[in-house]
Design a protein around this motif. Structure first.
Motif, short mmCIF file in Angstrom:
data_model
loop_
_atom_site.label_atom_id
_atom_site.label_comp_id
_atom_site.label_asym_id
_atom_site.label_seq_id
_atom_site.Cartn_x
_atom_site.Cartn_y
_atom_site.Cartn_z
N VAL A 23 91.45 47.57 -45.64
CA VAL A 23 92.34 48.44 -44.88
C VAL A 23 92.72 47.73 -43.59
O VAL A 23 91.86 47.14 -42.93
CB VAL A 23 91.66 49.79 -44.57
CG1 VAL A 23 92.56 50.68 -43.73
CG2 VAL A 23 91.26 50.50 -45.86
N TYR A 50 87.76 60.59 -46.06
CA TYR A 50 88.69 59.50 -46.29
C TYR A 50 89.04 59.39 -47.77
O TYR A 50 88.21 59.69 -48.63
CB TYR A 50 88.08 58.16 -45.84
CG TYR A 50 87.70 58.15 -44.39
CD1 TYR A 50 88.58 57.67 -43.42
CD2 TYR A 50 86.46 58.63 -43.97
CE1 TYR A 50 88.24 57.66 -42.08
CE2 TYR A 50 86.10 58.63 -42.63
CZ TYR A 50 87.00 58.14 -41.69
OH TYR A 50 86.66 58.14 -40.36
N PHE A 52 91.24 56.58 -50.45
CA PHE A 52 92.06 55.41 -50.70
C PHE A 52 92.76 55.64 -52.02
O PHE A 52 92.12 55.94 -53.03
CB PHE A 52 91.23 54.12 -50.77
CG PHE A 52 92.09 52.90 -50.99
CD1 PHE A 52 92.58 52.20 -49.90
CD2 PHE A 52 92.43 52.50 -52.27
CE1 PHE A 52 93.40 51.09 -50.09
CE2 PHE A 52 93.24 51.39 -52.47
CZ PHE A 52 93.73 50.69 -51.38
N LEU A 104 95.05 54.24 -47.07
CA LEU A 104 93.88 55.01 -46.67
C LEU A 104 94.40 56.27 -46.00
O LEU A 104 95.22 56.21 -45.09
CB LEU A 104 93.00 54.22 -45.69
CG LEU A 104 91.75 54.99 -45.26
CD1 LEU A 104 90.75 55.06 -46.41
CD2 LEU A 104 91.13 54.37 -44.04
#
Length: 165
Positions: A23, A50, A52, A104
């Protein structure tokens, strides 16, 4: 939403779990790995949880760069429309044979994560809570021959945990 047909979901989950994710944050590139905490990333970009994800190569089938870039543009429009914060990133195989851009995202609940992943034809996303190890969320059914206790898949959640043949 797209219906996914994945030939070998267990093999695909193992490949995603072994992949290297990165990231970009404020000029730095921070690593992200399934089964590992992302303390540096979390310090740079605080959030409760989070995710992704990518829009590239739906159903884990190779698509042209043009098709992938168009899918990514639609994903970006979707994220902008919903006001979802994001940072650029990418995923790649350890041997470098496979590489694709992704994003992300911060502070999405699991249902939203799963819905966006499915909307863009993804077989899996990464999702974790702040302070915990990154987890792989497989958005396809767990195959019958896939033991959930397999140490290679210890940080894998099968969202559609219906065992198939």
């Amino acid at each position: 939403m797209r219906e996914l047909t994945v030939v070998d979901a267990r093999e695909l989950a193992a490949a995603y779990a072994a992949a290297q994710y990165r990231v970009a944050v404020d000029g730095d590139t921070l690593p992200l790995r399934v089964g590992h905490r992302a303390s540096d990333l979390e310090a740079y970009w605080p959030a409760d949880c989070y995710t992704f994800l990518t829009a590239w190569n739906p159903a884990s089938a190779p698509h042209s760069d043009t098709a992938n870039e168009a899918a990514d543009a639609l994903l970006v429009q979707r994220l902008d429309r919903d006001g979802i914060a994001r940072l650029p990133g990418w995923a790649e195989a350890p041997d470098g044979e496979w590489h694709e851009p992704g994003w992300l995202l911060g502070n999405l609940d699991e249902l939203s994560v799963d819905n966006i992943g499915r909307e863009f034809g993804q077989a899996a996303v990464l999702h974790w809570r702040h302070g915990q190890a990154a987890r792989l969320r497989m958005l396809v059914e767990r195959p019958r021959d896939c033991d959930p206790a397999d140490p290679g898949l210890a940080f894998t959640d099968w969202v559609d945990d219906v065992v198939t043949a």
